[in-house]
Motif scaffolding. Sequence first.
Motif, PDB file in Angstrom:
ATOM      1  N   ASP B 325       0.830  -1.210   0.000  1.00  0.00           N
ATOM      2  CA  ASP B 325       0.000   0.000   0.000  1.00  0.00           C
ATOM      3  C   ASP B 325       0.859   1.252   0.000  1.00  0.00           C
ATOM      4  OD1 ASP B 325      -2.451  -1.640   2.016  1.00  0.00           O
ATOM      5  OD2 ASP B 325      -2.616  -1.028  -0.078  1.00  0.00           O
ATOM      6  N   GLY B 326       2.066   1.143   0.544  1.00  0.00           N
ATOM      7  CA  GLY B 326       2.936   2.314   0.576  1.00  0.00           C
ATOM      8  C   GLY B 326       3.580   2.612  -0.764  1.00  0.00           C
ATOM      9  N   VAL B 327       3.660   1.598  -1.628  1.00  0.00           N
ATOM     10  CA  VAL B 327       4.357   1.782  -2.902  1.00  0.00           C
ATOM     11  C   VAL B 327       3.631   2.801  -3.773  1.00  0.00           C
ATOM     12  CG1 VAL B 327       5.010   0.634  -5.037  1.00  0.00           C
ATOM     13  CG2 VAL B 327       5.413  -0.474  -2.839  1.00  0.00           C
ATOM     14  N   GLY B 328       2.303   2.758  -3.729  1.00  0.00           N
ATOM     15  CA  GLY B 328       1.534   3.728  -4.519  1.00  0.00           C
ATOM     16  C   GLY B 328       1.901   5.154  -4.147  1.00  0.00           C
ATOM     17  N   PHE B 329       2.143   5.380  -2.871  1.00  0.00           N
ATOM     18  CA  PHE B 329       2.483   6.733  -2.417  1.00  0.00           C
ATOM     19  C   PHE B 329       3.914   7.090  -2.795  1.00  0.00           C
ATOM     20  CE2 PHE B 329      -1.395   7.599  -0.323  1.00  0.00           C
ATOM     21  CZ  PHE B 329      -1.854   6.386   0.145  1.00  0.00           C
ATOM     22  N   VAL B 330       4.778   6.089  -2.849  1.00  0.00           N
ATOM     23  CA  VAL B 330       6.139   6.347  -3.327  1.00  0.00           C
ATOM     24  C   VAL B 330       6.089   6.809  -4.782  1.00  0.00           C
ATOM     25  CG1 VAL B 330       8.328   5.249  -3.877  1.00  0.00           C
ATOM     26  CG2 VAL B 330       7.220   4.752  -1.706  1.00  0.00           C
TER      27      VAL B 330
END
Lengths: 465, 354
Positions: B325-330
Motif C-alpha cells: 500500500d505504501g508503494v503507490g504513495f512512493v
Amino acid sequence: MQKKIRTTILIMGLLVFTTFLVGIRPINAEPKKTTALPTTIKIGGVFPITGRPEAGRDRRDAFLMAVYEINNQTGTDRILPAGVNLLPNVQDDLNTPEGAQAAADALVAWEADIVCGTSGSSNSMTMASTFTPHKIPQISYASSSPALTNRTAYPYFMRVAASDAWQGVAVSDLVQAFNWTKGAVIHTSDAYGTGLIEVFTTDFTAAGGTVVTDQIFDANALEVSTQVQALKDAEVEFILGNFIDKDAATCMKEAKNLGVDNLPWITTDGWSTTATFADEDDVKDAMQKSIGTTPAPLTGAGYATFNTSWFSTDWAFLAGPKNSQDTGSAFNSYAPLSYDAVYVAAKGLAAAGSVDGDELLDALYDVTLEGASGSVSFDEYGEVIGRYDYVQLVDETYTTFGEWQDGPTFIDGEITLADCSEWSIASNKITNTKEGPCPAAPGFELLIAVFAVGVLVAIVGRKRK
Amino acid sequence: MAIVPVDVLSHAAIAFVYAGKLILLTIGLNMTYSVLKFSNFSHAEWVTWGMFSSWWLLQILAFLVPWDAEMGFIINNILIQATFAFFMVGILGILSEILVFGRLRDLKASARSFTVASIGIGLVVRNLLSMVFGDYPQPVSSPELPFGLEDILVINITLTNRDPILGTQSIILTSYKILIILISIITVLLIDYIFKHTKFGIAMRATSDSIDLAQVSGINTRQIIFITWFIAAGVTGFGAAFVRATQGRFGTMDGFSMLLPIFAVVILGGVGSFRGGIVSAFIISYAREISAIILTEFQKKPYGLQYVIEDLLGFTISLSPGYMDGVGFVVLILVLLFRPQGIFGSVEAIRARV
C-alpha cells in the motif's frame, strides 16, 4: 538595578514556595495501596461492548454475575472476608487500542485495585503498559497473543485464556498429521494475528515444513484481493488463516470470488465460530469443510452450573442491553473465562490479604480454581495450559474430529476436505485415501478448442464464398 | 513450479477492479476540488454514508415489506440501493454547504479554513453514524441485480491450469466487480462531458475561475455550487453502494481508510482532471499490485531473494507484501517531484490548492 534584584528574588521565592507546596502532595506514579484488604475492592472490567457486541456483552455480563455472586456469598462459601466486597467498574474498549487506552486511563484514575480484561491482545498490551507503573494486576479472559507472556514488558499481566503459543503448536501438529509440508499463511498485522503465526511457523519449519508465503493485511481492511490471490499463486497444500471473525469474513468472501476456497483452509479460534458467517452465505460457502482449532469445550461441575444459571431471570438486573440472554443463543465461548477471571481475582485477594500490587500478583499466581472453564491453575508466567478441539465446518455446524492437549488425539472416522481429498482417521493416524484437487475448469485445452473451431468456421466460410 | 510463478491475468484483473473503485470514489472529490478549490476531507464520510444509507434502505424495506421471491428483488436491489445512496449523500453535501461551507464563503474564509471545517464535518458525521448504527461492522447480504445479471455478468475463465510454463492463468470477476469497472468509466466520462460540453459545466468552470465574475455574467453561482455539491456527493454515494456490495462487511471507518488512496489518485492525476484521475488510479493500483507480487516472490520459500541474501550475506532483509500500500504513495512522490501539478493537472491549479 535594585528593581531587577527585587524581581529576581521574588521569582525565586515564588519558585521555592511552589516547590514546597507541590512537595506536600508529591505527584508520583506509586499507587496508594494499603497492606490490608479495604472494605471495598475496586475491580475493573474491560470489554469490547460496542466494537464486538456479540462477544463483549456476554463477557461483561459474566463478569458482573461473578462479582454479584462473590459479594453475596455467605458462610464457608465466602471467598472474601466478611464485610469486604467487590465494586465493579465496566469499561468499553471499543475493540481498539485507543479505546483500551482510554479505558485503562479511566480505571487508573478510579484507582482500580485489579482489572479483568480485555479481549483483543493489542488492546490488552496497551492496557498492560498503562497498569504496570501503577502495579495494577490485570487478568485477561481472552487475549491469546504469545507476546503477552513477556514478563519484562508486562509484569503485572496474567490470563485465564490459553496463549496462542499452545494453539500454534496444535495447528502445526494438525497439518503434520495430514503429512502436509507446504503451506501458506494469511493473517492480520496486529498482535493477535501475528502471534500464533510466528509460533506455528517456527514449529512447522522445525518439523521440516515450509511456509511458502506469509500474507498480511491490516485489521478491518477492505481490500484483500491481492493477498488472497498470492495465496492461490503459491500452490500450497493448505492455507492457515489467523484473524478474528470479521476479518475472516472479508478474507473468505474474496477467497470465494477468486476461487481459492477449494483449498484446505485451517481456521483458528478467532474464526472457528458461527459468528464468522452469520447472515453471510458467501462466507459460509467459502468456509465449507475448513478444519481448525477451537478452545476445548468447557466441562466440569462449574461449567454445568454456569450454563444452568446463565439464562436465569435473576440476572435481569444486569446492565443491558444483553446479547445471549436477549437472543436466546448460546453465550459467547469466552464468557465462562471472564467469569473465572473474577473468581481468580477474589481468591488472590483473599490469599494476599492486601491490594498491594506485588503481593497480590504473587498470590494470584498460586490460585487454583475449579471454575466455569474447568480446572484453572497457572505456571510461573501466570499462564494456563491450552486445550483445543480439532473441528471441521460442515454446513453450519462444527464437528469435532480430535483434540489437543500437549499432543494431538484424533477420533476415528472419515473426513473430506475442501479440495475434495478424502482422509481416513484410525488409531490416531490420518491417511489419505483419495487425492485432491476437485475437478477443475478446463484450461488451455479449451482455448485451443475454441481457436480451432474459430479457424474451422473461417475456412468453411471462405470456401463457401 | 511453473516458469511464470504467478497468475498474471488474475492480478491484472484485481488491479483493474481496485482502480475502478478508486475512480468511482474520487470523481466527487475531483469535482469539489476543481470547482470549489479546497480539499474536502469529509469526502471519506460521504463514502461511509453512501455505504450505510444503501444498507439502511435494505433494513427499512425488509422491515416494512414481506420478503418473498418477488419482493426480494425490489428489497435487496443494488440499483435501488445505489440510487437511494445517491440522493442521501447528495443531501449531505448540500447540508454541508448550507450549514458550514456557505457561511465560510460569505465570510471570505481562506481555503485552509474550508479544509479544516471539512475535517470537522467528517468527524461529526462519522461519530453520528457510530451513534446511530453502532461501531461494529455490519454484515453484507449480497444485493441482487435486475434481470439475473449477477449470474450472467460473470467472468470465470481459466486459460491454463497448472501448466508447466504458464502455471495457472485465469480471470475471475464477479458481477459487482465488473459493474464497478463499467460504472466508474461511464461515470467519469459522463462527468467530464458535462464539465466540458454543457452549459452547466461551463457555468461550473466559470464559478471555479471567479465567483464574482461569474455572478456578473449572470450565472447563479449559489445554485451552481449547490448542484456541484449534490452531484459530487451523490456520485460518491452511488459508487460507495457498489463498493459495499463487494465487501464481506463494512463499518464506520471504511471511508476514512480509503481517504489517503483517494487523495493520492486526485493529486497524481492532477486537480480537476477527470481523465487524469482514471490514469492515476490505474497507476497507483498497478503499482500496488506489482509491488505485492515482487514482495511476495521476494519472501517466498525456499527460492525467494530474501533467503538467497540470507545464505550469501548471513543476514536477513525482510520485506513483507504488506508494504504494497505504501508503494503507490512512493510513486506519487516520485511523479510530483518532477511534475508537481500531477500528470494532467495545470500549474494554475496548484496555486489554488491547499
